[in-house]
Design a protein around this motif. Structure first.
Motif, PDB file in Angstrom:
ATOM      1  N   LYS A 225       0.854  -1.186   0.000  1.00  0.00           N
ATOM      2  CA  LYS A 225       0.000   0.000   0.000  1.00  0.00           C
ATOM      3  C   LYS A 225       0.892   1.239   0.000  1.00  0.00           C
ATOM      4  CE  LYS A 225      -3.721  -2.408   2.354  1.00  0.00           C
ATOM      5  NZ  LYS A 225      -4.450  -2.603   3.614  1.00  0.00           N
ATOM      6  N   ALA A 226       0.367   2.321  -0.559  1.00  0.00           N
ATOM      7  CA  ALA A 226       1.190   3.524  -0.747  1.00  0.00           C
ATOM      8  C   ALA A 226       1.822   3.993   0.556  1.00  0.00           C
ATOM      9  CB  ALA A 226       0.345   4.634  -1.370  1.00  0.00           C
ATOM     10  N   HIS A 227       1.062   3.924   1.663  1.00  0.00           N
ATOM     11  CA  HIS A 227       1.598   4.446   2.922  1.00  0.00           C
ATOM     12  C   HIS A 227       2.610   3.496   3.561  1.00  0.00           C
ATOM     13  CE1 HIS A 227      -0.866   1.697   5.312  1.00  0.00           C
ATOM     14  NE2 HIS A 227      -1.877   1.998   4.529  1.00  0.00           N
ATOM     15  N   ASP A 228       2.780   2.296   2.997  1.00  0.00           N
ATOM     16  CA  ASP A 228       3.741   1.338   3.539  1.00  0.00           C
ATOM     17  C   ASP A 228       5.046   1.286   2.747  1.00  0.00           C
ATOM     18  OD1 ASP A 228       2.274   0.436   5.733  1.00  0.00           O
ATOM     19  OD2 ASP A 228       1.180  -1.042   4.552  1.00  0.00           O
ATOM     20  N   LYS A 229       5.218   2.185   1.777  1.00  0.00           N
ATOM     21  CA  LYS A 229       6.424   2.131   0.938  1.00  0.00           C
ATOM     22  C   LYS A 229       7.703   2.302   1.754  1.00  0.00           C
ATOM     23  CE  LYS A 229       5.142   3.241  -3.783  1.00  0.00           C
ATOM     24  NZ  LYS A 229       5.452   4.096  -4.942  1.00  0.00           N
ATOM     25  N   TYR A 230       7.678   3.236   2.693  1.00  0.00           N
ATOM     26  CA  TYR A 230       8.897   3.461   3.489  1.00  0.00           C
ATOM     27  C   TYR A 230       9.199   2.251   4.370  1.00  0.00           C
ATOM     28  CZ  TYR A 230      12.213   5.374   6.800  1.00  0.00           C
ATOM     29  OH  TYR A 230      13.328   5.560   7.576  1.00  0.00           O
ATOM     30  N   LEU A 231       8.163   1.639   4.934  1.00  0.00           N
ATOM     31  CA  LEU A 231       8.366   0.442   5.746  1.00  0.00           C
ATOM     32  C   LEU A 231       8.957  -0.683   4.892  1.00  0.00           C
ATOM     33  CD1 LEU A 231       5.065   0.358   7.862  1.00  0.00           C
ATOM     34  CD2 LEU A 231       7.312   1.217   8.534  1.00  0.00           C
ATOM     35  N   ALA A 232       8.472  -0.802   3.657  1.00  0.00           N
ATOM     36  CA  ALA A 232       9.004  -1.826   2.750  1.00  0.00           C
ATOM     37  C   ALA A 232      10.469  -1.549   2.428  1.00  0.00           C
ATOM     38  CB  ALA A 232       8.180  -1.868   1.463  1.00  0.00           C
ATOM     39  N   LEU A 233      10.792  -0.277   2.215  1.00  0.00           N
ATOM     40  CA  LEU A 233      12.181   0.099   1.937  1.00  0.00           C
ATOM     41  C   LEU A 233      13.102  -0.329   3.084  1.00  0.00           C
ATOM     42  CD1 LEU A 233      14.371   1.676   0.351  1.00  0.00           C
ATOM     43  CD2 LEU A 233      13.619   3.740   1.551  1.00  0.00           C
ATOM     44  N   LYS A 234      12.682  -0.071   4.320  1.00  0.00           N
ATOM     45  CA  LYS A 234      13.506  -0.451   5.473  1.00  0.00           C
ATOM     46  C   LYS A 234      13.672  -1.967   5.547  1.00  0.00           C
ATOM     47  CE  LYS A 234      11.740   1.628   9.102  1.00  0.00           C
ATOM     48  NZ  LYS A 234      11.785   2.104  10.501  1.00  0.00           N
ATOM     49  N   ARG A 235      12.606  -2.686   5.253  1.00  0.00           N
ATOM     50  CA  ARG A 235      12.704  -4.152   5.327  1.00  0.00           C
ATOM     51  C   ARG A 235      13.630  -4.710   4.248  1.00  0.00           C
ATOM     52  NH1 ARG A 235       7.002  -6.884   7.298  1.00  0.00           N
ATOM     53  NH2 ARG A 235       6.573  -5.407   8.977  1.00  0.00           N
ATOM     54  N   ILE A 236      13.595  -4.106   3.069  1.00  0.00           N
ATOM     55  CA  ILE A 236      14.504  -4.547   1.992  1.00  0.00           C
ATOM     56  C   ILE A 236      15.950  -4.303   2.413  1.00  0.00           C
ATOM     57  CG2 ILE A 236      15.241  -4.062  -0.377  1.00  0.00           C
ATOM     58  CD1 ILE A 236      12.221  -3.354  -0.911  1.00  0.00           C
ATOM     59  N   ALA A 237      16.211  -3.126   3.007  1.00  0.00           N
ATOM     60  CA  ALA A 237      17.568  -2.812   3.470  1.00  0.00           C
ATOM     61  C   ALA A 237      17.989  -3.757   4.599  1.00  0.00           C
ATOM     62  CB  ALA A 237      17.632  -1.356   3.935  1.00  0.00           C
ATOM     63  N   ASP A 238      17.085  -4.013   5.536  1.00  0.00           N
ATOM     64  CA  ASP A 238      17.410  -4.897   6.660  1.00  0.00           C
ATOM     65  C   ASP A 238      17.638  -6.334   6.201  1.00  0.00           C
ATOM     66  OD1 ASP A 238      17.227  -2.849   8.484  1.00  0.00           O
ATOM     67  OD2 ASP A 238      15.156  -3.262   9.053  1.00  0.00           O
ATOM     68  N   ASN A 239      16.945  -6.719   5.115  1.00  0.00           N
ATOM     69  CA  ASN A 239      17.076  -8.087   4.623  1.00  0.00           C
ATOM     70  C   ASN A 239      18.340  -8.279   3.783  1.00  0.00           C
ATOM     71  OD1 ASN A 239      15.702 -10.700   4.577  1.00  0.00           O
ATOM     72  ND2 ASN A 239      15.545 -10.394   2.368  1.00  0.00           N
ATOM     73  N   ASN A 240      19.028  -7.172   3.499  1.00  0.00           N
ATOM     74  CA  ASN A 240      20.288  -7.232   2.740  1.00  0.00           C
ATOM     75  C   ASN A 240      21.349  -6.470   3.530  1.00  0.00           C
ATOM     76  OD1 ASN A 240      19.494  -8.353  -0.146  1.00  0.00           O
ATOM     77  ND2 ASN A 240      17.871  -6.939   0.467  1.00  0.00           N
ATOM     78  N   LYS A 502       5.492  15.312   8.924  1.00  0.00           N
ATOM     79  CA  LYS A 502       4.379  15.160   7.993  1.00  0.00           C
ATOM     80  C   LYS A 502       3.712  13.793   8.203  1.00  0.00           C
ATOM     81  CE  LYS A 502       4.996  19.052   5.795  1.00  0.00           C
ATOM     82  NZ  LYS A 502       5.819  19.688   6.814  1.00  0.00           N
ATOM     83  N   PRO A 503       2.384  13.777   8.401  1.00  0.00           N
ATOM     84  CA  PRO A 503       1.698  12.494   8.606  1.00  0.00           C
ATOM     85  C   PRO A 503       1.651  11.676   7.319  1.00  0.00           C
ATOM     86  CG  PRO A 503       0.109  14.297   8.540  1.00  0.00           C
ATOM     87  CD  PRO A 503       1.474  14.922   8.502  1.00  0.00           C
ATOM     88  N   GLU A 504       1.643  10.361   7.462  1.00  0.00           N
ATOM     89  CA  GLU A 504       1.548   9.470   6.306  1.00  0.00           C
ATOM     90  C   GLU A 504       0.086   9.272   5.945  1.00  0.00           C
ATOM     91  OE1 GLU A 504       3.769   5.869   6.250  1.00  0.00           O
ATOM     92  OE2 GLU A 504       5.405   6.713   7.438  1.00  0.00           O
ATOM     93  N   ILE A 505      -0.246   9.475   4.674  1.00  0.00           N
ATOM     94  CA  ILE A 505      -1.613   9.322   4.190  1.00  0.00           C
ATOM     95  C   ILE A 505      -1.714   8.010   3.439  1.00  0.00           C
ATOM     96  CG2 ILE A 505      -3.499  10.386   2.882  1.00  0.00           C
ATOM     97  CD1 ILE A 505      -2.458  12.091   5.189  1.00  0.00           C
ATOM     98  N   GLY A 506      -2.735   7.223   3.763  1.00  0.00           N
ATOM     99  CA  GLY A 506      -2.929   5.941   3.090  1.00  0.00           C
ATOM    100  C   GLY A 506      -3.943   6.049   1.969  1.00  0.00           C
ATOM    101  N   ARG A 507      -4.886   5.142   1.954  1.00  0.00           N
ATOM    102  CA  ARG A 507      -5.895   5.101   0.892  1.00  0.00           C
ATOM    103  C   ARG A 507      -6.773   6.339   0.923  1.00  0.00           C
ATOM    104  NH1 ARG A 507     -10.475   0.369  -0.009  1.00  0.00           N
ATOM    105  NH2 ARG A 507     -11.905   1.637  -1.223  1.00  0.00           N
ATOM    106  N   THR A 515     -14.706  13.392   1.143  1.00  0.00           N
ATOM    107  CA  THR A 515     -13.531  12.549   0.870  1.00  0.00           C
ATOM    108  C   THR A 515     -13.182  11.740   2.114  1.00  0.00           C
ATOM    109  OG1 THR A 515     -12.659  14.161  -0.703  1.00  0.00           O
ATOM    110  CG2 THR A 515     -11.088  12.577   0.203  1.00  0.00           C
ATOM    111  N   LEU A 516     -12.875  10.465   1.904  1.00  0.00           N
ATOM    112  CA  LEU A 516     -12.449   9.569   2.978  1.00  0.00           C
ATOM    113  C   LEU A 516     -10.980   9.220   2.781  1.00  0.00           C
ATOM    114  CD1 LEU A 516     -15.557   7.290   2.657  1.00  0.00           C
ATOM    115  CD2 LEU A 516     -15.106   8.725   4.627  1.00  0.00           C
TER     116      LEU A 516
END
Length: 601
Positions: A225-240, A502-507, A515-516
């Motif tokens: 999900k768009a708001h999880d991109k940074y978390l995914a980036l950290k996990r990719i770095a941690d996994n390598n 800055k807050p992270e905005i999801g869906r 707007t939701l």
């Protein structure tokens, strides 16, 4: 495979490149060097970044220079300062034993007076960025009357940066009977048009296939999900754990924000973008080249000229709009016969762009699940064990301290000692990943479709809109598409109003009148308070936490709109009021309910 000597390279150049470690020519060099040394005519060279293009044109150019003349004889145009300096540095290394040949990099961001002084002493090879070169031409400090070779390096990037008019201006000062070379990683239509416009029957040399990615690069993607991109980036770095890579972002602002987050979270990172001073950019690149920095977050333009052969990863923090840009990015790894990985972190709406890139580069992206906390910790532990096995031990020095340390720790068993060593290294990582959820947006979990192509009920309907993901809060503002309100407006409104991080905005779900959107629970009340006094073009913004009641009202509103639409369609089938009377037509356009009631009677 031929040697450089067999290609016709002069002895003094052979001696210099031999000392640099050049053994066998690369494909583009083997094709281009003999042609440039023995034949006239223009050349288009297509090869990926890092495949030896500088030597392919640089060695023949240096060999054809008349050292007894102080006039400019070769002109190399590059899109960025960094690339300009890199080319000039390489040519200086190649010409180490050509004492009379002088090479000058000419670029903006440096003292023009010192460049003018160097030009007045006499220079045979000018390596320049377009803007500064035109400035010097207008001042009368650069004379191009004796230039016999013009080279456009990274021509596709110059096109992307809007240098076409500048190139036209520069070439108007060069003799018509010049030899022109154009080197590019990709061959879009615009590059072909430049070749047709400025070159005479050019011979084309292609190392690999046009627009093809490097054969040594593996292409993978993760979908979140768009708001999880940074978390995914950290996990990719941690996994390598041994990662050494560039993270490409689309904007300068995003580049700075991601770098700041990584540094704050304890990663060995730095950033590179156009808002930095030249001194800051030079320092960032030096630290990265020297492996002081492990991760460099950069924009595409700022990273031009950063020549590093041993990158393990290139990470696309979102896909670029232009496929050629992706080709440039991925070509920065997998160099010098080494393997590399090009990673794309995408959300579901970017999937179609991924498929377009696959078609053009002729490579298929491998889908990978975002590493789980368990897998990351296991990988880190094995890496530590590997480091312990390989560490060099100075027996003589260490033995002096062993008795005291052994006495202090002798009460610990071997297993206890091992647990403490691992905990010392991994307590922070273990604490961070404890109870962390799986953030992978598994493709098999996406909404299924029935035979008509519609989503099956319950997959992506009201229920999904009503419930926010775990750890997120669903919010609502009283403005929607009818007021010209779109995702960009929402992001800008929140970023402008909220103080602090800055807050992270999801869906985001845009509806006609409201707007939701999803935010992290810890940010929800901060956003509520910040938007109390906000407005959107004069309309007061009201924000609140979305509730089931809101959705019931929304559903009721949708049913009413559906009823009215159905009635309108029925009326159209029976004949429009305009065929009956002017009054009925007026009723139809002015008051729809009046018309419907009349139809019922």
């Amino acid at each position: 495979m031929k040697s450089f000597q067999e290609l016709g390279v002069a002895p003094e150049l052979l001696k210099a490149i031999g000392e640099l470690g050049f053994e066998n020519p690369m494909p583009i060099q083997e094709m281009v060097i003999p042609h440039l040394l023995s034949q006239d005519g223009d050349v288009v060279g297509l090869a990926q970044t890092g495949t030896g293009k500088t030597a392919a044109f640089g060695l023949p150019v240096l060999q054809r220079i008349n050292p007894d003349s102080d006039r400019a004889q070769a002109l190399i145009i590059a899109p960025t300062r960094e690339l300009c300096l890199q080319i000039a540095g390489d040519l200086a290394d190649f010409s180490k034993y050509q004492d009379k040949i002088r090479i000058l990099p000419v670029y903006g961001g440096s003292s023009i007076d010192s460049q003018i002084r160097a030009l007045r002493k006499g220079v045979q090879v000018i390596v320049a960025t377009p803007g500064r070169l035109i400035d010097l031409i207008k001042r009368g400090e650069v004379k191009l009357d004796d230039v016999h070779t013009v080279i456009l390096d990274e021509a596709d990037e110059m096109l992307n940066m809007g240098f076409l008019d500048d190139i036209n201006e520069i070439l108007s000062h060069v003799p018509e009977e010049r030899k022109m070379l154009m080197f590019s990683a990709t061959m879009p239509k615009e590059i072909a048009n430049i070749a047709k416009r400025f070159m005479k029957d050019p011979v084309e040399f292609v190392a690999g296939n046009k627009n093809e990615g490097s054969k040594n690069v593996k292409h993978v993607y993760y979908m979140v999900k768009a708001h999880d991109k940074y978390l995914a980036l950290k996990r990719i770095a941690d996994n390598n754990p041994n990662i050494y890579g560039i993270i490409f972002c689309r904007t300068r602002k995003e580049t700075q924000e991601i770098a700041d987050k990584l540094i704050k979270d304890g990663y060995n990172a730095d950033c590179l973008h156009g808002d930095l001073s030249q001194q800051q950019r030079d320092l960032a690149m030096k630290k990265f080249r020297d492996h002081v920095t492990q991760l460099l977050v950069a924009t595409d333009v700022a990273a031009r000229g950063l020549d590093v052969d041993d990158l393990t990863h290139v990470i696309n923090y979102g896909l670029p709009d232009d496929v050629a840009v992706y080709t440039h990015r991925s070509g920065r790894t997998g160099r010098a016969n080494k393997t590399g990985v090009s990673v794309a972190i995408i959300h579901s709406r970017e999937k179609h762009r991924l498929r377009e890139i696959e078609k053009i580069i002729g490579k298929e992206f491998e889908y990978k699940k975002v590493p789980t906390p368990e897998h990351i910790i296991e990988k880190q532990l094995y890496t530590l064990a590997d480091r312990l096995e390989r560490v060099q031990v100075n027996e003589e020095e260490i033995n002096k301290y062993l008795p005291g340390v052994r006495k202090k720790l002798e009460w610990l068993s071997e297993e206890d000692l091992l647990k403490r060593v691992l905990s010392l290294e991994f307590n922070r990582l273990l604490a961070y990943y404890q109870n962390m959820p799986d953030i992978d947006l598994n493709e098999s979990d996406k909404g299924k479709r029935d035979k008509t192509g519609k989503r099956e009920r319950g997959e992506k309907g009201d229920k999904d809109r009503r419930t926010a993901p775990e750890g997120m809060e669903r919010m609502m503002v009283n403005i929607g598409k009818a007021q010209g309100f779109f995702p960009g407006n929402l992001m800008e409104l929140i970023n402008r109003s909220v103080n602090g991080p800055k807050p992270e905005i999801g869906r985001i779900d845009l509806l006609p009148d409201y707007t939701l959107f999803d935010v992290r629970k810890e940010d929800a009340h901060r956003i509520l308070n910040a938007l109390k006094h906000a407005d959107f073009f004069g309309q007061k913004v009201r924000a609140e936490i979305a509730t089931d009641r809101d959705y019931k009202l929304e559903a009721k509103d949708r049913r009413e709109k559906a009823r009215r639409k159905s009635a309108k369609n029925s009326a159209a089938k029976e004949g429009t009021p305009s065929k009956k009377s002017r009054k009925a037509k007026a009723d139809y356009h002015g008051n729809y309910d009046v018309f419907i009631n009349k139809k019922k009677k």
